[in-house]
Design a protein around this motif. Structure first.
Motif, PDB file in Angstrom:
ATOM      1  N   GLU A   1       5.269  -2.468  -9.894  1.00 48.12           N
ATOM      2  CA  GLU A   1       3.917  -2.813  -9.460  1.00 48.12           C
ATOM      3  C   GLU A   1       3.450  -4.116 -10.104  1.00 48.12           C
ATOM      4  O   GLU A   1       2.892  -4.991  -9.438  1.00 48.12           O
ATOM      5  CB  GLU A   1       2.956  -1.670  -9.805  1.00 48.12           C
ATOM      6  N   ALA A   2       3.675  -4.237 -11.415  1.00 49.43           N
ATOM      7  CA  ALA A   2       3.226  -5.446 -12.121  1.00 49.43           C
ATOM      8  C   ALA A   2       3.944  -6.690 -11.605  1.00 49.43           C
ATOM      9  O   ALA A   2       3.343  -7.765 -11.490  1.00 49.43           O
ATOM     10  CB  ALA A   2       3.454  -5.283 -13.619  1.00 49.43           C
TER      11      ALA A   2
ATOM     12  N   SER B   1       9.054  -2.030 -17.107  1.00 45.05           N
ATOM     13  CA  SER B   1       7.783  -2.751 -17.069  1.00 45.05           C
ATOM     14  C   SER B   1       7.664  -3.600 -15.793  1.00 45.05           C
ATOM     15  O   SER B   1       7.724  -3.083 -14.684  1.00 45.05           O
ATOM     16  CB  SER B   1       7.634  -3.607 -18.319  1.00 45.05           C
ATOM     17  N   ASP B   2       7.546  -4.933 -15.944  1.00 43.98           N
ATOM     18  CA  ASP B   2       7.336  -5.810 -14.784  1.00 43.98           C
ATOM     19  C   ASP B   2       8.579  -6.626 -14.451  1.00 43.98           C
ATOM     20  O   ASP B   2       8.499  -7.727 -13.915  1.00 43.98           O
ATOM     21  CB  ASP B   2       6.160  -6.751 -15.042  1.00 43.98           C
TER      22      ASP B   2
ATOM     23  N   THR C   1       3.842 -11.685  -8.106  1.00 40.73           N
ATOM     24  CA  THR C   1       4.589 -12.526  -7.165  1.00 40.73           C
ATOM     25  C   THR C   1       4.103 -12.423  -5.731  1.00 40.73           C
ATOM     26  O   THR C   1       4.162 -13.399  -4.975  1.00 40.73           O
ATOM     27  CB  THR C   1       6.083 -12.159  -7.217  1.00 40.73           C
ATOM     28  N   LYS C   2       3.666 -11.214  -5.330  1.00 47.16           N
ATOM     29  CA  LYS C   2       3.187 -11.012  -3.955  1.00 47.16           C
ATOM     30  C   LYS C   2       1.956 -10.119  -3.965  1.00 47.16           C
ATOM     31  O   LYS C   2       2.001  -8.951  -3.552  1.00 47.16           O
ATOM     32  CB  LYS C   2       4.282 -10.381  -3.088  1.00 47.16           C
ATOM     33  N   PRO C   3       0.838 -10.624  -4.451  1.00 43.80           N
ATOM     34  CA  PRO C   3      -0.360  -9.781  -4.605  1.00 43.80           C
ATOM     35  C   PRO C   3      -0.888  -9.204  -3.297  1.00 43.80           C
ATOM     36  O   PRO C   3      -1.602  -8.206  -3.307  1.00 43.80           O
ATOM     37  CB  PRO C   3      -1.384 -10.747  -5.236  1.00 43.80           C
TER      38      PRO C   3
ATOM     39  N   GLU D   1       1.462  -4.433  -0.088  1.00 41.99           N
ATOM     40  CA  GLU D   1       1.214  -3.052  -0.510  1.00 41.99           C
ATOM     41  C   GLU D   1       2.306  -2.640  -1.488  1.00 41.99           C
ATOM     42  O   GLU D   1       3.491  -2.754  -1.195  1.00 41.99           O
ATOM     43  CB  GLU D   1       1.204  -2.123   0.702  1.00 41.99           C
ATOM     44  N   ARG D   2       1.903  -2.152  -2.658  1.00 45.22           N
ATOM     45  CA  ARG D   2       2.876  -1.839  -3.707  1.00 45.22           C
ATOM     46  C   ARG D   2       3.209  -0.356  -3.796  1.00 45.22           C
ATOM     47  O   ARG D   2       4.183   0.028  -4.429  1.00 45.22           O
ATOM     48  CB  ARG D   2       2.330  -2.303  -5.064  1.00 45.22           C
ATOM     49  N   ASN D   3       2.378   0.479  -3.170  1.00 39.93           N
ATOM     50  CA  ASN D   3       2.482   1.919  -3.403  1.00 39.93           C
ATOM     51  C   ASN D   3       3.067   2.709  -2.236  1.00 39.93           C
ATOM     52  O   ASN D   3       2.712   3.870  -2.035  1.00 39.93           O
ATOM     53  CB  ASN D   3       1.098   2.474  -3.761  1.00 39.93           C
ATOM     54  N   TYR D   4       3.941   2.069  -1.479  1.00 39.15           N
ATOM     55  CA  TYR D   4       4.648   2.827  -0.450  1.00 39.15           C
ATOM     56  C   TYR D   4       5.440   3.954  -1.125  1.00 39.15           C
ATOM     57  O   TYR D   4       6.040   3.760  -2.188  1.00 39.15           O
ATOM     58  CB  TYR D   4       5.617   1.933   0.326  1.00 39.15           C
TER      59      TYR D   4
END
Length: 535
Positions: A441-442, A471-472, A447-449, A452-455
């Motif tokens: 997610e981080a 971590s990131d 990099t791509k705000p 959608e990160r939470n698929y």
């Protein structure tokens, strides 16, 4: 509110003293379903200040009935007198905290326990007597209706250097408190069934009140306490480390077992067993055994170690109903239970389902499980590719919970070191740290705000300590490194997480989109396999 109920509603504006007299006589009581007195001194003093300034306190809601409810809790720390069973009682539905403060501050005996306050005539403010400030200018509020003490205080005040000003303030204080009236709405002689929908909407204290709270009082007797029943079932579940089971769920299970229904009416009908303690004891024992069997299957077949991961409460209720009527199931019947569970979870069959829908499913699912009277597909299909790709991972979403359980069924291993994941720990309580964004997610936020990160398809299980290590990190870097470190173990480890095998997918150039495209078919096949009920 129906017209019939409206005709049995009265309004009045009694003085504080009148309310305190009712409390002292035991004519007004706090029913057991109310939460304890929780206000601190600051809140209590603010209430007294509102009265002193003639600010409105809001109305009280009372329920006057000859039915005796459980009233083990008194007013704050004050023991109230017993009343005969024939006299109507005013039960406080809304306003307990305010009533308790007013009784404690100006209605209780001077030496009684509990909150008490004095009014500082010099500073024109209330203080708790716990502050131990004394002096001619400090009026103990519990003397307000004690005529002799009040007059003696006023007389003594004449010796104060600023007597005239303080006496004027004192007279104003006494006048506003003795003349203050509080709006009271009284529901008269309503049945529990009529009061319940009104009661459930009360939320002025910020604490939602439920049908369970009301039923605790409505079914209480010296032989039976619903709270104890729930605690007994929770205690029986402790060896399974299953967490708590809510009182409302227990009520629905009791109603389902007794009446083949989870409707409000059938729940309220449990009151009829108040006078039949042997029948109530039998129902409780039968339901408890069925709940324990249901939980055993949820753990064994679905890796469901906590209510936090139960897709729908209907699953527990229906399983309890089946096991109450059929203590043992054969292999074919257990397979159909698994088919029903996975299909209804992923198809969201019980999403927003009203009680009558669940009630109809009680008998229908039992027939399906026992006889296989309809195809399993009748209870839901495997999500299609587009649906799976669009699913978002959320704690309270049934498909997210079902996906977590589907992952657990694969006996997943840590991506970072290949060690087996203890799914009993990972799924014992919802903990986001036990779930890992494969594309962190981080990293995506940086990099791509806009992505959608939470698929759901971007998640796998990972021990919290290992999650923190990643971590990131850039997935095009850390995943190839993981593959290298795992060596020949890489393929089975990735397979256990329903991820494309390294030999089939180039992680060094992967994007989130290409990864999801590659993973969706693997996850869909796993769900299809679970929906056969063979695993």
């Amino acid at each position: 509110m129906s017209a019939n109920v409206g005709t049995r509603l009265s309004t009045a504006t009694p003085y504080i003293k009148d309310l305190n007299v009712q409390i002292r006589k035991g004519e007004m009581k706090i029913p057991q379903f109310q939460r304890p007195f929780v206000w601190g001194d600051d809140q209590a003093i603010a209430l007294l200040d509102s009265v002193a300034n003639n600010y409105p306190l809001g109305s009280l809601l009372l329920w006057r009935t000859s039915d005796k409810l459980a009233t083990e809790r008194n007013i704050g720390e004050f023991v109230l007198p017993q009343t005969d069973d024939m006299s109507p009682t005013d039960y406080v539905l809304d306003g307990q905290q305010r009533l308790t403060v007013l009784y404690s501050a100006v209605g209780a005996d001077p030496d009684a326990p509990g909150f008490s306050a004095s009014y500082d005539l010099e500073k024109e403010r209330f203080t708790s007597t716990r502050s131990a400030v004394v002096g001619l200018h400090m009026f103990p509020m519990r003397w307000l209706y004690q005529t002799t003490k009040l007059l003696n205080f006023r007389t003594a005040l004449q010796t104060h250097p600023n007597a005239a000003k303080l006496q004027e303030r004192f007279d104003g204080l006494v006048e506003v408190f003795t003349g203050y009236q509080i709006p009271v709405v009284t529901l008269k002689d309503l049945t529990v069934e009529e009061v319940c929908p009104i009661f459930e909407r009360i939320n002025s204290s910020g604490t939602a009140l439920s049908i369970f709270d009301l039923m605790v009082a409505a079914t209480w007797s010296k032989r039976f306490d619903l709270n104890e029943t729930v605690e007994e079932i929770a205690e029986a579940l402790k060896p399974k480390n299953y967490g708590e089971i809510s009182g409302t769920r227990v009520l629905k299970c009791l109603a389902a077992v007794r009446s083949d229904s989870t409707s409000r009416e059938r729940i309220l009908a449990l009151r009829q067993l108040r006078e039949k303690p042997a029948d109530m004891d039998g129902l409780v024992e039968k339901t408890k055994r069925a709940i324990l069997r249901a939980v055993d299957q949820l753990i064994t077949d679905f890796k469901l170690y906590s209510m936090d991961f139960l897709p729908y409460e209907a699953h527990l209720i229906i399983l309890t109903y089946i096991y109450a009527n059929n203590p043992t199931l054969n292999a074919g019947q257990l397979r159909r239970v698994r088919q029903w569970f996975w299909r209804t979870s992923f198809s969201e069959r019980y999403r927003g389902a009203p009680d009558d829908f669940v009630t109809r499913d009680l008998a229908a699912i039992q027939r399906f499980v026992l006889e296989g009277d309809v195809p399993a597909e009748a209870y839901g299909a495997v999500p299609d590719t587009a649906t799976l790709k669009g699913m978002i991972f959320r704690k309270n979403n049934s498909r997210s919970r079902a996906f977590s359980l589907a992952l657990a069924k694969q006996n997943p291993r840590n991506l970072t070191n290949g060690n087996s994941i203890d799914t009993a720990i990972a799924l014992s309580i919802y903990n986001k740290k036990q779930f890992h964004h494969i594309f962190p997610e981080a990293f995506l936020r940086k990099t791509k705000p806009e992505v959608e990160r939470n698929y759901v398809l971007n998640f796998c299980m990972l021990a919290a300590s290992e999650n923190n290590l990643i971590s990131d990190a850039d997935p095009q870097v850390y995943l190839p490194q993981v593959i290298s470190d795992l060596g020949t173990d890489a393929a089975p480890v990735f397979k256990s997480n329903l991820m494309p095998k390294p030999q089939d997918f180039d992680y060094s150039t992967a994007s989130l989109e290409s990864f999801i495209d590659a993973r969706v078919g693997i996850v869909q096949a796993a769900i299809e396999s679970l929906c056969t009920g063979l695993h």
